[in-house]
Design a protein around this motif. Structure first.
Motif, mmCIF file in Angstrom:
data_model
loop_
_atom_site.group_PDB
_atom_site.id
_atom_site.type_symbol
_atom_site.label_atom_id
_atom_site.label_comp_id
_atom_site.label_asym_id
_atom_site.label_seq_id
_atom_site.Cartn_x
_atom_site.Cartn_y
_atom_site.Cartn_z
ATOM 1 N N SER A 164 -71.304 -32.777 -51.146
ATOM 2 C CA SER A 164 -70.478 -33.777 -51.821
ATOM 3 C C SER A 164 -69.239 -33.127 -52.402
ATOM 4 O O SER A 164 -69.179 -31.908 -52.589
ATOM 5 C CB SER A 164 -71.267 -34.471 -52.938
ATOM 6 O OG SER A 164 -70.493 -35.463 -53.585
ATOM 7 N N HIS A 165 -68.256 -33.955 -52.707
ATOM 8 C CA HIS A 165 -67.122 -33.494 -53.508
ATOM 9 C C HIS A 165 -67.534 -33.372 -54.967
ATOM 10 O O HIS A 165 -67.064 -32.500 -55.697
ATOM 11 C CB HIS A 165 -65.956 -34.473 -53.376
ATOM 12 C CG HIS A 165 -64.816 -34.160 -54.285
ATOM 13 N ND1 HIS A 165 -64.154 -35.134 -55.010
ATOM 14 C CD2 HIS A 165 -64.216 -32.995 -54.624
ATOM 15 C CE1 HIS A 165 -63.214 -34.575 -55.739
ATOM 16 N NE2 HIS A 165 -63.215 -33.287 -55.529
ATOM 17 N N PHE A 183 -67.575 -29.374 -53.062
ATOM 18 C CA PHE A 183 -66.182 -28.989 -52.852
ATOM 19 C C PHE A 183 -65.563 -28.669 -54.198
ATOM 20 O O PHE A 183 -65.537 -29.491 -55.101
ATOM 21 C CB PHE A 183 -65.405 -30.106 -52.166
ATOM 22 C CG PHE A 183 -63.960 -29.759 -51.917
ATOM 23 C CD1 PHE A 183 -63.615 -28.884 -50.911
ATOM 24 C CD2 PHE A 183 -62.950 -30.296 -52.702
ATOM 25 C CE1 PHE A 183 -62.283 -28.546 -50.677
ATOM 26 C CE2 PHE A 183 -61.616 -29.978 -52.475
ATOM 27 C CZ PHE A 183 -61.293 -29.089 -51.460
ATOM 28 N N GLU A 185 -62.395 -27.903 -56.344
ATOM 29 C CA GLU A 185 -60.964 -28.177 -56.260
ATOM 30 C C GLU A 185 -60.099 -26.988 -56.650
ATOM 31 O O GLU A 185 -58.969 -26.862 -56.185
ATOM 32 C CB GLU A 185 -60.618 -29.391 -57.119
ATOM 33 C CG GLU A 185 -61.134 -30.691 -56.544
ATOM 34 C CD GLU A 185 -60.728 -31.899 -57.373
ATOM 35 O OE1 GLU A 185 -60.214 -31.691 -58.497
ATOM 36 O OE2 GLU A 185 -60.918 -33.027 -56.903
ATOM 37 N N THR A 213 -58.739 -26.813 -45.386
ATOM 38 C CA THR A 213 -57.909 -27.776 -46.111
ATOM 39 C C THR A 213 -56.447 -27.695 -45.689
ATOM 40 O O THR A 213 -55.701 -28.676 -45.810
ATOM 41 C CB THR A 213 -57.997 -27.553 -47.631
ATOM 42 O OG1 THR A 213 -57.539 -26.233 -47.941
ATOM 43 C CG2 THR A 213 -59.432 -27.713 -48.122
ATOM 44 N N ASN A 260 -55.551 -30.286 -53.590
ATOM 45 C CA ASN A 260 -56.975 -30.510 -53.336
ATOM 46 C C ASN A 260 -57.451 -31.826 -53.952
ATOM 47 O O ASN A 260 -58.274 -32.536 -53.367
ATOM 48 C CB ASN A 260 -57.792 -29.344 -53.868
ATOM 49 C CG ASN A 260 -57.518 -28.051 -53.121
ATOM 50 O OD1 ASN A 260 -57.210 -28.069 -51.929
ATOM 51 N ND2 ASN A 260 -57.623 -26.927 -53.819
ATOM 52 N N MET A 264 -58.785 -35.239 -51.759
ATOM 53 C CA MET A 264 -60.047 -35.953 -51.947
ATOM 54 C C MET A 264 -59.832 -37.424 -52.297
ATOM 55 O O MET A 264 -60.779 -38.202 -52.271
ATOM 56 C CB MET A 264 -60.876 -35.275 -53.035
ATOM 57 C CG MET A 264 -61.524 -34.002 -52.558
ATOM 58 S SD MET A 264 -62.695 -34.315 -51.219
ATOM 59 C CE MET A 264 -62.547 -32.803 -50.278
ATOM 60 N N GLY A 269 -60.045 -36.592 -47.196
ATOM 61 C CA GLY A 269 -61.143 -36.008 -47.957
ATOM 62 C C GLY A 269 -62.472 -36.264 -47.285
ATOM 63 O O GLY A 269 -63.333 -35.372 -47.194
ATOM 64 N N LEU A 273 -65.217 -33.474 -45.661
ATOM 65 C CA LEU A 273 -66.650 -33.464 -45.977
ATOM 66 C C LEU A 273 -67.489 -33.572 -44.712
ATOM 67 O O LEU A 273 -68.511 -32.882 -44.554
ATOM 68 C CB LEU A 273 -66.983 -34.602 -46.940
ATOM 69 C CG LEU A 273 -67.019 -34.316 -48.439
ATOM 70 C CD1 LEU A 273 -68.204 -33.462 -48.809
ATOM 71 C CD2 LEU A 273 -65.731 -33.746 -48.953
ATOM 72 N N SER A 300 -66.930 -39.142 -51.601
ATOM 73 C CA SER A 300 -66.444 -39.586 -52.905
ATOM 74 C C SER A 300 -65.137 -40.364 -52.865
ATOM 75 O O SER A 300 -64.781 -41.022 -53.846
ATOM 76 C CB SER A 300 -66.252 -38.363 -53.826
ATOM 77 O OG SER A 300 -67.429 -37.601 -53.928
ATOM 78 N N THR A 301 -64.403 -40.293 -51.759
ATOM 79 C CA THR A 301 -63.042 -40.835 -51.736
ATOM 80 C C THR A 301 -62.989 -42.312 -52.091
ATOM 81 O O THR A 301 -62.104 -42.752 -52.837
ATOM 82 C CB THR A 301 -62.409 -40.601 -50.353
ATOM 83 O OG1 THR A 301 -62.260 -39.192 -50.153
ATOM 84 C CG2 THR A 301 -61.051 -41.261 -50.248
#
Length: 549
Positions: A164-165, A183, A185, A213, A260, A264, A269, A273, A300-301
């Motif tokens: 996950s972010h 992830f 940042e 990225t 970053n 996301m 983003g 993932l 999460s976006t």
């Protein structure tokens, strides 16, 4: 820069795991168990959005569930604090907060008033990355076992990976025995923590070393369709939008934390993932032997977009279309890497979203925003008038107010009396539907009060506040003048998608409208995997056939 960018990601992942084996999917697992269960959690996706734009979806993304799997239209969380951490925990454990102990993303400790983050653990740190105060690093606060814990207890060769972010989107699903990757940042890399391992496996180091990225530097998020296709969603740049509420939107051209974060908050983003998920499948050889594996991917976006602009916005609409196409490519890659008869895919969400209050007002609804600071001041003034001057309200916590227990003791005042007075003040606030003291919540009385029951399911005494309150529908607690949030027991927050695909196990039933609960996911996956449901689970295995008429 668009969807075509993703065509090389799976090839890169295959190279990390070995192309020869990945192009020859293994035979189905003997004994009828899936080799791999893939759980996709779209953070902040309300059920209503799954079908709003169905005519614009790709043939093999969400449509795979609609036409070749099963989807439950009335899947709900049955608790009040619909947030990210409790939602992911419920998906993985089948336990609501009153059993899991994860009552919110964060809470105030009732005994000390100190802030506690759901997965904070000072004894664990991120590997090769900076670890900040209250970063989530372990499941220390989680009181319920997850499906993956049961699976690995029975067979240590099984692997459980969660990606996950957000740390709370990975740690809850990974449970105690799996591995969580987040992830970060600061560095723009994926990392796990010392709770799970001493060092990263080679595939993680290789993925990060490839600087994935950087392929998105300066990328532009442009609408997928012509302007006319977005007539059913709200136009850009509404007065209640957060900054940046307009498409197209370009990412920064220079690497760094700002880039970053922006990454996301864009469709790219999700792309990143899912690329890391492909690398995990290849690097860990998920689904390649007779010991079943589980992969959780929390995206999460969508949550970020809906917070800033609402689920009714064109930005949210367009992101759904991007996500659908990204998922179609991911499922096609799973078909190749694992074999379409060797895996089960499940898609759900951790919570829905409240419509933006200003939009609701434009539709004639009773809606609004409540400034929490002013509400707290009004409650404190009323308590001071009755019990004497002092800071009686310590703060908002997990859907309620924490009171100053030390002050009550010093003044020789019963905390129950302070809570009852605070409840009376809160209940009279415009926009508040119900308020309950700790005594009322823990009395196990008042059957038939659906809101009270949802509050009880969110309640864990050692972590919950002294009184809880629930706002009226379409009202928000927050001083920000833009965007929206979630965290209520109303259908727009509790009703989330629950969709399954796996031809060897899931009949192509299509739509099922009978009510089910998100807590049913864990026992359902357990049944498919041939293991016992987690000990604290309160759901039941889903039936994939509609009720006879």
């Amino acid at each position: 820069m668009g969807i075509v960018m993703r065509t090389c990601h799976f090839l890169i992942a295959l190279a990390l795991g070995g192309c020869a084996s990945a192009t020859q999917p293994p035979a189905a697992v003997s004994g009828g168990k899936p080799r791999l269960v893939v759980v996709i959690v779209v953070d902040g996706l309300p059920q209503r959005q799954v079908v709003d734009y169905r005519d614009q979806l790709s043939p093999d993304g969400l449509e795979r569930f609609f036409t070749r799997g099963v989807w439950f239209t009335e899947a709900h969380y049955r608790y009040a604090m619909t947030e990210t951490a409790p939602g992911h925990v419920t998906i993985a454990t089948g336990a609501y907060p009153h059993r899991s102990g994860i009552v919110s993303n964060q809470w105030l400790d009732p005994a000390t008033g100190a802030m506690a983050y759901c997965f904070a653990d000072p004894g664990a740190r991120y590997i090769g990355q900076a670890t900040h105060a209250n970063d989530g690093t372990s499941p220390r606060n989680l009181l319920a076992e997850a499906v993956g814990d049961v699976l690995k207890r029975g067979d240590e060769r099984s692997k459980v990976i969660a990606i996950s972010h957000k740390d709370r989107g990975a740690i809850g699903p990974a449970g105690r025995r799996g591995s969580a990757y987040v992830f970060r940042e600061d560095a723009g890399e994926f990392a796990s923590t010392t709770y799970y391992m001493k060092e990263h496996p080679k595939w993680v180091a290789d993925f990060n070393a490839g600087k994935p990225t950087q392929r998105y530097l300066g990328a532009e998020w442009r609408p997928l369709l012509a302007d006319a296709a977005y007539a059913r969603s709200l136009p850009d740049e509404r007065k209640w939008y957060a900054p940046g509420g307009k498409l197209p939107r370009a990412l920064p051209a220079a690497a760094g934390k700002d880039f970053n974060e922006a990454l996301m908050e864009s469709p790219f983003g999700d792309d990143l993932l899912l690329a890391f998920a492909r690398a995990a499948i290849a690097g860990e050889q998920l689904g390649r032997d007779a010991s079943p594996d589980i992969l959780y991917v929390s995206l999460s976006t969508h949550d970020y977009i809906n917070h800033g602009y609402g689920a009714e916005s064109r930005l949210s609409h367009d992101h759904m279309l991007y996500l659908d196409r990204e998922l179609a490519e991911f499922f096609n890659d799973l078909d190749v890497a694992v074999g379409r008869d060797s895996y089960v895919a499940l898609l759900t969400a951790d919570h829905g979203f409240t419509p933006v209050p200003e939009h609701s007002q434009s539709l004639g609804r009773d809606a609004g925003r409540i400034d929490p600071r002013r509400m707290s001041m009004r409650v404190n003034a009323a308590l001071a008038k009755r019990f004497g001057a002092g800071r009686w309200v310590r703060g908002f916590s997990a859907g309620g107010l924490l009171l100053n227990r030390q002050l009550a003791t010093t003044r020789n005042v019963a905390l129950a009396d302070v809570a009852e007075e605070a409840r009376n003040v809160i209940a009279a606030e415009p926009g508040v539907a119900k308020a309950y003291t700790r005594a009322q919540i823990e009395a196990n009385a008042s059957p038939g009060d659906a809101i009270l029951e949802s509050v009880r399911n969110s309640w864990y005494p050692q972590r919950s506040p002294d009184l809880a309150f629930v706002l009226k529908p379409y009202w928000l607690l927050g001083s920000h003048a833009a965007g929206t949030t979630h965290g209520s027991p109303y259908p727009y927050d509790t009703n989330v998608p629950l969709m399954l695909y796996g031809p060897a196990w899931i009949p192509p039933t299509g739509r099922i409208d009978r009510p089910v609960e998100v807590s049913d996911i864990a026992p359902t996956l357990s049944k498919l995997l041939g293991i016992a449901a987690p000990a604290q689970s309160e759901g039941k295995p889903l039936a994939f056939e509609p009720l006879a008429k």
